[in-house]
Design a protein around this motif. Structure first.
Motif, PDB file in Angstrom:
ATOM      1  N   VAL A   1      36.050  46.313  49.498  1.00  0.00           N
ATOM      2  CA  VAL A   1      37.338  46.606  48.869  1.00  0.00           C
ATOM      3  C   VAL A   1      38.366  46.897  49.945  1.00  0.00           C
ATOM      4  O   VAL A   1      38.092  47.650  50.890  1.00  0.00           O
ATOM      5  CB  VAL A   1      37.237  47.807  47.901  1.00  0.00           C
ATOM      6  N   ALA A   2      39.549  46.300  49.815  1.00  0.00           N
ATOM      7  CA  ALA A   2      40.675  46.602  50.703  1.00  0.00           C
ATOM      8  C   ALA A   2      41.952  46.492  49.888  1.00  0.00           C
ATOM      9  O   ALA A   2      42.271  45.407  49.384  1.00  0.00           O
ATOM     10  CB  ALA A   2      40.709  45.650  51.894  1.00  0.00           C
ATOM     11  N   THR A   3      42.662  47.586  49.711  1.00  0.00           N
ATOM     12  CA  THR A   3      43.910  47.556  48.956  1.00  0.00           C
ATOM     13  C   THR A   3      44.975  46.807  49.751  1.00  0.00           C
ATOM     14  O   THR A   3      44.834  46.594  50.958  1.00  0.00           O
ATOM     15  CB  THR A   3      44.382  48.975  48.629  1.00  0.00           C
ATOM     16  N   PRO A   4      46.077  46.403  49.095  1.00  0.00           N
ATOM     17  CA  PRO A   4      47.078  45.573  49.791  1.00  0.00           C
ATOM     18  C   PRO A   4      47.634  46.201  51.061  1.00  0.00           C
ATOM     19  O   PRO A   4      47.927  45.493  52.025  1.00  0.00           O
ATOM     20  CB  PRO A   4      48.167  45.382  48.738  1.00  0.00           C
TER      21      PRO A   4
ATOM     22  N   ASN B   1      43.995  43.323  50.636  1.00  0.00           N
ATOM     23  CA  ASN B   1      44.289  42.925  49.252  1.00  0.00           C
ATOM     24  C   ASN B   1      43.130  42.097  48.691  1.00  0.00           C
ATOM     25  O   ASN B   1      43.314  40.971  48.243  1.00  0.00           O
ATOM     26  CB  ASN B   1      45.595  42.132  49.192  1.00  0.00           C
ATOM     27  N   GLU B   2      41.939  42.711  48.719  1.00  0.00           N
ATOM     28  CA  GLU B   2      40.763  41.948  48.328  1.00  0.00           C
ATOM     29  C   GLU B   2      39.681  42.864  47.756  1.00  0.00           C
ATOM     30  O   GLU B   2      39.420  43.947  48.277  1.00  0.00           O
ATOM     31  CB  GLU B   2      40.207  41.196  49.542  1.00  0.00           C
TER      32      GLU B   2
ATOM     33  N   GLY C   1      28.757  35.495  45.146  1.00  0.00           N
ATOM     34  CA  GLY C   1      29.805  36.504  45.134  1.00  0.00           C
ATOM     35  C   GLY C   1      31.132  35.918  44.729  1.00  0.00           C
ATOM     36  O   GLY C   1      31.270  34.708  44.462  1.00  0.00           O
ATOM     37  N   GLY C   2      32.115  36.759  44.671  1.00  0.00           N
ATOM     38  CA  GLY C   2      33.460  36.338  44.321  1.00  0.00           C
ATOM     39  C   GLY C   2      34.477  37.207  45.023  1.00  0.00           C
ATOM     40  O   GLY C   2      34.141  38.240  45.610  1.00  0.00           O
ATOM     41  N   LYS C   3      35.743  36.787  44.967  1.00  0.00           N
ATOM     42  CA  LYS C   3      36.824  37.562  45.568  1.00  0.00           C
ATOM     43  C   LYS C   3      38.025  37.533  44.640  1.00  0.00           C
ATOM     44  O   LYS C   3      38.361  36.485  44.069  1.00  0.00           O
ATOM     45  CB  LYS C   3      37.210  36.988  46.942  1.00  0.00           C
ATOM     46  N   TRP C   4      38.667  38.697  44.483  1.00  0.00           N
ATOM     47  CA  TRP C   4      39.894  38.833  43.727  1.00  0.00           C
ATOM     48  C   TRP C   4      40.877  39.660  44.550  1.00  0.00           C
ATOM     49  O   TRP C   4      40.459  40.444  45.412  1.00  0.00           O
ATOM     50  CB  TRP C   4      39.646  39.566  42.409  1.00  0.00           C
ATOM     51  N   THR C   5      42.163  39.510  44.282  1.00  0.00           N
ATOM     52  CA  THR C   5      43.129  40.384  44.933  1.00  0.00           C
ATOM     53  C   THR C   5      43.000  41.783  44.344  1.00  0.00           C
ATOM     54  O   THR C   5      42.656  41.959  43.175  1.00  0.00           O
ATOM     55  CB  THR C   5      44.570  39.873  44.758  1.00  0.00           C
ATOM     56  N   ALA C   6      43.273  42.791  45.183  1.00  0.00           N
ATOM     57  CA  ALA C   6      43.126  44.182  44.756  1.00  0.00           C
ATOM     58  C   ALA C   6      44.405  44.742  44.150  1.00  0.00           C
ATOM     59  O   ALA C   6      44.435  45.907  43.746  1.00  0.00           O
ATOM     60  CB  ALA C   6      42.702  45.040  45.940  1.00  0.00           C
ATOM     61  N   ASP C   7      45.464  43.934  44.069  1.00  0.00           N
ATOM     62  CA  ASP C   7      46.713  44.412  43.485  1.00  0.00           C
ATOM     63  C   ASP C   7      46.670  44.280  41.964  1.00  0.00           C
ATOM     64  O   ASP C   7      45.645  43.921  41.369  1.00  0.00           O
ATOM     65  CB  ASP C   7      47.903  43.664  44.085  1.00  0.00           C
TER      66      ASP C   7
ATOM     67  N   THR D   1      54.540  34.676  51.074  1.00  0.00           N
ATOM     68  CA  THR D   1      55.094  34.927  49.741  1.00  0.00           C
ATOM     69  C   THR D   1      54.066  35.527  48.794  1.00  0.00           C
ATOM     70  O   THR D   1      54.436  36.140  47.789  1.00  0.00           O
ATOM     71  CB  THR D   1      55.609  33.618  49.128  1.00  0.00           C
ATOM     72  N   GLY D   2      52.784  35.343  49.053  1.00  0.00           N
ATOM     73  CA  GLY D   2      51.748  35.809  48.147  1.00  0.00           C
ATOM     74  C   GLY D   2      51.534  34.921  46.947  1.00  0.00           C
ATOM     75  O   GLY D   2      50.750  35.255  46.046  1.00  0.00           O
ATOM     76  N   ILE D   3      52.194  33.772  46.901  1.00  0.00           N
ATOM     77  CA  ILE D   3      52.021  32.851  45.775  1.00  0.00           C
ATOM     78  C   ILE D   3      50.658  32.177  45.902  1.00  0.00           C
ATOM     79  O   ILE D   3      50.353  31.589  46.941  1.00  0.00           O
ATOM     80  CB  ILE D   3      53.142  31.795  45.758  1.00  0.00           C
ATOM     81  N   PRO D   4      49.802  32.267  44.873  1.00  0.00           N
ATOM     82  CA  PRO D   4      48.467  31.653  44.964  1.00  0.00           C
ATOM     83  C   PRO D   4      48.547  30.120  44.941  1.00  0.00           C
ATOM     84  O   PRO D   4      49.139  29.536  44.033  1.00  0.00           O
ATOM     85  CB  PRO D   4      47.739  32.180  43.723  1.00  0.00           C
ATOM     86  N   LEU D   5      47.961  29.512  45.959  1.00  0.00           N
ATOM     87  CA  LEU D   5      47.892  28.063  46.045  1.00  0.00           C
ATOM     88  C   LEU D   5      46.448  27.634  45.803  1.00  0.00           C
ATOM     89  O   LEU D   5      45.535  28.109  46.475  1.00  0.00           O
ATOM     90  CB  LEU D   5      48.360  27.585  47.420  1.00  0.00           C
TER      91      LEU D   5
END
Length: 858
Positions: free
Chosen positions: A538-541, A555-556, A584-590, A633-637
């Motif tokens: 875990v890592a916050t933004p 952010n993960e 496993g998987g990964k998501w943003t922590a925001d 920008t943080g826009i998911p591509l």
């Protein structure tokens, strides 16, 4: 996700209960070896011909550790132990039924080849977690290292001690003289230490040990036997001083413009410095360095990093490799951990290291470590047309004499670093601890107006990276170390540097911002058969450890699960067998919780009856979105799905010619307008030992990767321009070693590296104010002149002659060359070739250095 974390915590609580209530058991706990006091002087020559050796008790009850744990060894080994008020002496006679086949290959100090070897392991504090390792090969090559956290080993620790080997009619002899001042141990009328001796028989690939300590345990130090009978010895305070003098001549281009490699200027310089080691108490040791010079250290590997993540480079500087095991993240090393509070390469690479000191040891049974360092360096504006060639001292670097043209032409931040760690034992073999790390720039405050200036005009206060981080960590194990849970919880605050900076995922990080994170692993880490494991990172933004540590991403949230099957002692025809399945998987922590990837991995490895090793691995990445790609920008591509399969292997290192390497084949699936594509890569290393004193190693690495659409630039109307990127690189690395004696060596290193990347076809993409995802099937093809492709070629050469003219004292003669290829003329398209075009015509730096150091023990 939250239920998985709760389950892992519940498992950790259960393991805590087991670890704190069970007693440590194992065959090593019942074994006691007796040391005899030496009455005369012992000459360390590998002969064991003094009368004291004849009177010492002989132990010959060795057992096989590998490949068949617990089996009676094929060869007999005899162990004798002596001591006096200054030294611990260990003598080993390694009997051999075929003495002509004993492997006596040569190597340099701390770089012993795989050969017949005797290792001595000593745990003088008897804490069952830390043990010194001293090794002597049949060829007389010495090396040392340290076991820490019970199960991990590092070669970075080094001490000054004597060792020698010699032959006998039916084998060979290893003799050790280890200063008691090198070992930290408590005051007691009779000392009892953890102790073991290992023997490697190279041609048989056998490993023997004086105590039953098989490889399949998730423990090592806690399973050592005992050494007792050490009466009336006192911890010895000792100071070790190692001053050095280095003279260097550097030939460098006069102009920083790479297209103007000539003329070159000769710039002489001189440095003096001092390394200090001291035993402050029986439990604490000091190491300090003033104006250190690491010119003999091999250059970093050249590589191609096209990701949005920082590349990790291993530490090679002696001050930062020795005695640093306590500063490692729990359960991992810095390069393998998702978060590390301390990464020593933050110190002294961009700005010279003026001085540093570290204190390590234990206080009241608690392991402690403190490191303090200061970096500072002069600078001056550069007039390349009229370079300043005058030699000078500068108060900011008082132990260095050099020309003005050597100085950087931009200011750097004077920065103070402080790292402190403490870990205490809990129960039989568990521990908990904490750490703090701080980077404090001392160059004033960077204002918003300062930060808005061009990079070359920003003051030093804007160039520093300050921060404060703290962590709590734990490593809890059952009594037999088979089951466990370990991890770290960390928090950070940003200080110093620019008032605001934007991270790759669009997070705006301001001075004073804080973040939290951590990692957790729980499962079965030892024993035969199945080993389940779960974990989460875990890592916050706004978690930022980059001022002092290493952090691959922020952010993960990344949960994972593994099922491993381990047979380290073999199964059927295999000498060892391992198989792993991971997911496993990964998501943003925001608040957005954007999905970043779902991944699967399978791995299997087997050691064949010939002691060759083969491994196969395959993996799959699905439904990936990259929040770091599009211009902060943080826009998911969306990223195309990918899969790969790789095959790797290593031949028996005992052969005169051995090979290791891997080959991988990857497939990128259809992703919008980008057609599917195949990737491939691999590396092969050939090692040849035509003579015991010679070793040649040649590595060839090659890679071709189709990345799919990558960010190029942001157009005036706000659209993103993307281009499909196809990259390739070729790396050729040669290492040559010639050992005249174990203390007189010549080694050479050369790496030739070439890489190119081609963009196209091109596409545009748009998002909205909500930063909505961009899917690949929404991309629009567009015509664009390719001005983003690249071509690079470089050559690094390093030749080092090393002579340890007396114990601990060395003389180095070093030549190094750093060569860059001549850049393409303005307006021409970069070459798409792996040939080193215009390499020798480009700018080059050549340096010759003579470095002398002297060891003085008090």
């Amino acid at each position: 996700m939250s239920s998985g974390i709760r389950g892992a915590i519940a498992l950790g609580v259960s393991l805590w209960s087991l670890a704190t209530s069970a007693a440590v058991e194992g065959p090593g706990k019942e074994q006691f070896l007796q040391a005899a006091r030496a009455t005369g002087s012992i000459q360390v020559d590998g002969k064991l011909n003094e009368d004291d050796w004849a009177r010492a008790p002989v132990f010959d009850g060795f057992v096989e550790r590998y490949p068949a744990a617990g089996r009676t060894p094929s060869e007999k080994t005899e162990l004798r132990i002596l001591y006096d008020g200054d030294m611990l002496y260990v003598g080993v006679v390694a009997r051999d039924s075929e003495p002509s086949r004993i492997d006596r290959r040569l190597g340099r100090r701390d770089s012993a080849p795989y050969s017949d070897t005797i290792h001595v392991l000593v745990d003088p504090t008897h804490d069952h977690r830390t043990a010194y390792s001293f090794s002597v090969t049949a060829g007389g090559v010495q090396s040392d290292g340290l076991y820490y956290d019970d199960r991990y080993y590092t070669e970075d620790w080094s001490g000054i001690w004597a060792g020698a080997s010699d032959g006998v009619e039916d084998g060979w002899v290893a003799e050790f003289a280890i200063p008691l001042s090198l070992l930290r141990f408590p005051e007691a009328p009779v000392q009892t230490w953890g102790f073991s001796v290992r023997r490697d028989i190279a041609r048989k690939n056998e490993e023997l040990e004086s105590v039953d300590n098989p490889r399949n345990h998730n423990a090592n130090v806690s399973r050592l036997g005992h050494l007792t009978g050490l009466e009336n010895i006192q911890p010895r305070g000792r100071w070790e001083l190692m001053p050095y003098l280095a003279a260097r001549g550097l030939a460098r281009p006069q102009f920083s413009d790479a297209s103007r490699p000539a003329p070159r200027l000769l710039s002489p310089s001189m440095d003096v410095g001092l390394d200090v080691r001291a035993a402050l108490t029986s439990q604490l040791a000091l190491a300090a360095t003033f104006n250190p010079d690491f010119g003999e250290v091999e250059a970093d590997e050249l590589l191609l990093n096209l990701s949005t993540f920082e590349a990790y480079f291993p530490e090679r500087r002696p001050f930062f490799t020795q005695g640093m095991e306590l500063f490692q993240p729990v359960g991992m090393d810095v390069g393998g951990a998702p978060l590390a509070l301390f990464y020593s390469r933050r110190i002294g690479l961009d700005t010279p290291l003026l001085g540093a000191a570290k204190v390590t040891g234990s206080v009241g049974g608690v392991q402690v470590g403190v490191l303090d360092a200061l970096v500072t360096g002069p600078w001056q504006a550069r007039d390349e047309a009229s370079p300043d060639r005058n030699l000078r001292f500068d108060w900011r670097r008082p132990l260095h004499l050099g020309a003005g043209l050597e100085l950087p032409d931009e200011p750097s931040a004077t920065t103070h670093y402080l790292v402190a760690v403490a870990r205490g034992k809990v129960g039989a073999g568990s521990r908990v601890g904490g750490a703090v790390a701080m980077a404090n720039p001392l160059s004033g405050t960077c204002t918003a107006e300062d930060a808005a200036l061009e990079d070359s005009q920003q003051p030093a206060s804007c160039r520093g990276r300050g921060g404060l981080a703290g962590a709590l960590d734990f490593d809890l194990k059952t009594a037999d170390s088979t089951w466990g849970v370990y991890g770290m919880m960390v928090a950070s605050r940003v200080d110093g540097g620019p008032p605001e900076r934007v991270l790759a995922d669009g997070t705006r990080l301001q001075t004073g911002d804080s973040g939290v994170g951590g990692y957790l692993r729980a499962g079965r880490f030892g024993g035969e058969g199945l080993r389940p494991e779960v974990g989460v990172d875990v890592a916050t933004p706004k978690l930022s450890l980059v001022a002092t540590g290493f952090q691959r991403s922020q952010n993960e949230v990344a949960p994972r699960a593994s099922l491993r099957y381990a047979r380290p002692n073999g199964l059927g025809p295999f000498k060892a067998l391992f198989a792993n399945a991971h997911a496993g998987g990964k998501w943003t922590a925001d608040d957005r919780s954007e999905h970043r990837v779902t991944w699967f991995n399978l791995y299997a490895s087997a050691t064949l009856p010939s002691f060759d090793t083969l491994s196969v691995e395959t993996g799959l990445d699905l439904n990936g979105y990259d929040v770091r790609e599009l211009a902060k920008t943080g826009i998911p591509l969306e990223r195309p799905d990918r899969m790969f399969v790789s095959l790797s292997g290593e031949t028996n290192p005992n052969r005169k010619v051995s090979v290791e390497g891997y080959v991988a084949l990857g497939h990128r699936f259809q992703g919008g307008p980008s057609a599917p594509a195949w990737d491939w890569g691999g590396e092969v290393t050939l090692s040849a030992r035509p003579h015991p004193s010679l070793q040649t190693e040649l590595s060839v690495g090659n890679d071709k990767t189709d990345h799919g659409p990558r960010y190029v630039e942001t157009l005036d109307d706000g659209r993103f321009l993307l281009g499909s990127l196809d990259s390739r690189f070729l790396s050729l690395t040669l290492r040559q070693q010639w050992v005249l004696t174990p203390r007189l060596t010549l080694q050479g290193y050369a790496q030739l590296f070439t890489a190119h990347g081609t963009y196209g076809p091109f596409f545009t993409a748009t998002s909205d104010a909500r930063r909505s995802r961009i899917r690949l099937d929404s991309l629009t093809a567009v015509a664009h002149d390719d001005d983003s492709s690249f071509y690079d070629t470089a050559l690094n050469v390093n030749v080092v002659a090393r002579w340890e003219y007396q114990l601990g004292s060395t003389l180095f003669l070093i030549y190094s060359r750093s060569q860059q290829g001549l850049p393409e003329p303005e307006g021409e398209r970069p070459s798409a070739t792996l040939r080193p075009r215009q390499l020798l015509a480009g700018p080059a730096n050549d340096a010759v250095m003579l470095k002398w150091s002297y060891y003085w023990g008090v």
